[in-house]
Scaffold this motif. Structure first.
Motif, PDB file in Angstrom:
ATOM      1  N   ARG A  39       0.744  -0.995  -0.191  1.00  0.00           N
ATOM      2  CA  ARG A  39      -0.367  -0.224  -0.266  1.00  0.00           C
ATOM      3  C   ARG A  39       0.600   1.149  -0.071  1.00  0.00           C
ATOM      4  O   ARG A  39       1.537   1.669   0.924  1.00  0.00           O
ATOM      5  N   GLY A  40       1.001   2.377  -0.931  1.00  0.00           N
ATOM      6  CA  GLY A  40       1.395   2.799  -1.111  1.00  0.00           C
ATOM      7  C   GLY A  40       2.632   2.770  -2.175  1.00  0.00           C
ATOM      8  O   GLY A  40       3.645   1.420  -1.531  1.00  0.00           O
ATOM      9  N   THR A  41       3.603   3.412  -1.877  1.00  0.00           N
ATOM     10  CA  THR A  41       4.911   3.752  -2.452  1.00  0.00           C
ATOM     11  C   THR A  41       6.064   4.437  -2.016  1.00  0.00           C
ATOM     12  O   THR A  41       7.395   4.679  -2.400  1.00  0.00           O
ATOM     13  N   THR A  63       4.641   1.502   7.857  1.00  0.00           N
ATOM     14  CA  THR A  63       4.336  -0.222   7.418  1.00  0.00           C
ATOM     15  C   THR A  63       6.030  -0.555   7.155  1.00  0.00           C
ATOM     16  O   THR A  63       6.861  -0.187   6.489  1.00  0.00           O
ATOM     17  N   TYR A  65       6.995  -4.089   5.082  1.00  0.00           N
ATOM     18  CA  TYR A  65       6.611  -5.331   5.015  1.00  0.00           C
ATOM     19  C   TYR A  65       7.358  -6.502   4.458  1.00  0.00           C
ATOM     20  O   TYR A  65       8.609  -6.415   4.547  1.00  0.00           O
ATOM     21  N   GLU A  76       1.671  -6.904   5.444  1.00  0.00           N
ATOM     22  CA  GLU A  76       2.173  -5.940   6.116  1.00  0.00           C
ATOM     23  C   GLU A  76       2.607  -6.702   7.474  1.00  0.00           C
ATOM     24  O   GLU A  76       2.126  -7.772   7.940  1.00  0.00           O
ATOM     25  N   SER A  79       3.284  -2.393  11.775  1.00  0.00           N
ATOM     26  CA  SER A  79       1.625  -0.165  11.246  1.00  0.00           C
ATOM     27  C   SER A  79       2.522   0.192  11.974  1.00  0.00           C
ATOM     28  O   SER A  79       2.073  -0.460  13.503  1.00  0.00           O
ATOM     29  N   ARG A  81       0.516   2.782  11.887  1.00  0.00           N
ATOM     30  CA  ARG A  81      -0.830   3.999  11.226  1.00  0.00           C
ATOM     31  C   ARG A  81      -1.434   4.462  12.419  1.00  0.00           C
ATOM     32  O   ARG A  81      -2.143   3.625  12.887  1.00  0.00           O
TER      33      ARG A  81
END
Length: 199
Positions: A39-41, A63, A65, A76, A79, A81
């Motif tokens: 999710r996301g770069t 995060t 991974y 994941e 995290s 978040r």
């Protein structure tokens, strides 16, 4: 004189041929996107399992991974978040790939089971010591860990139970990278906003 010229031309030919072969090999390297499932770069840190190159950890600010199949799938494992905490760097214990470290904005975290469970093993005094930008594990002794912070270098010789602060460094130095000498782990290099320092 003629012999010297011939030898020089032969030497030049060998060098150019070797360079050409290296360039050809580099041109044949094919890059492909293996970030499917992430999710996301906004990724900024990578750590490859020294015992299994198919196992890789990748980190964004929020995060961590993990892939076990060379990037085909990612899950994941850590995290932050929804919190004020964030991840600056990650590292793998070179002697035990089950152990991974995450240098975060609020301390150093360790997982002994490849990310399933984590614990904070370093919490400095104040925000400057808390922010971890570099993590290095002694390649011959896992209990010996070095971290770079906004307030200098800290180290432990007992896996995080007790910590000391590196001496003889400028005050308020920001250490962003630490590397050990592969042949003598007692020798370390630290990159900072004040230059490069060697132990």
């Amino acid at each position: 004189m003629m012999r010297a010229c011939v030898l020089w031309i032969f030497y030049l030919f060998v060098c150019l041929s070797t360079s050409s072969m290296v360039c050809a090999d580099m041109q044949e390297i094919e890059w492909k996107d293996v970030s499917s499932g992430i999710r996301g770069t906004d990724l900024h840190s990578l750590a490859v399992d020294p015992g299994n190159p198919d196992t890789v950890y990748a980190s964004s600010y929020k995060t961590v991974y993990k892939t076990k199949d060379g990037g085909q799938t990612w899950t994941e494992v850590l995290s932050f978040r929804g919190t004020e905490n964030g991840i600056n760097t990650i590292a793998i214990d070179p002697l035990n790939s089950q152990v991974i470290y995450a240098g975060a904005a609020k301390g150093l975290y360790r997982s002994n089971d490849q990310g399933l469970y984590r614990e904070r093993i370093f919490k400095g005094v104040g925000e400057l010591e808390n922010a971890i930008f570099a993590v290095t594990v002694n390649p011959t002794k896992s209990e010996n860990i070095y971290i770079g912070t906004i307030a200098g270098i800290f180290f432990t010789e007992d896996a995080g139970n007790n910590w000391g602060k590196g001496q003889n460094l400028p005050s308020e130095i920001i250490v962003v990278s630490i590397s050990t000498d592969a042949y003598n782990p007692q020798i370390l290099y630290a990159a900072s906003d004040r230059g490069i320092y060697k132990s």
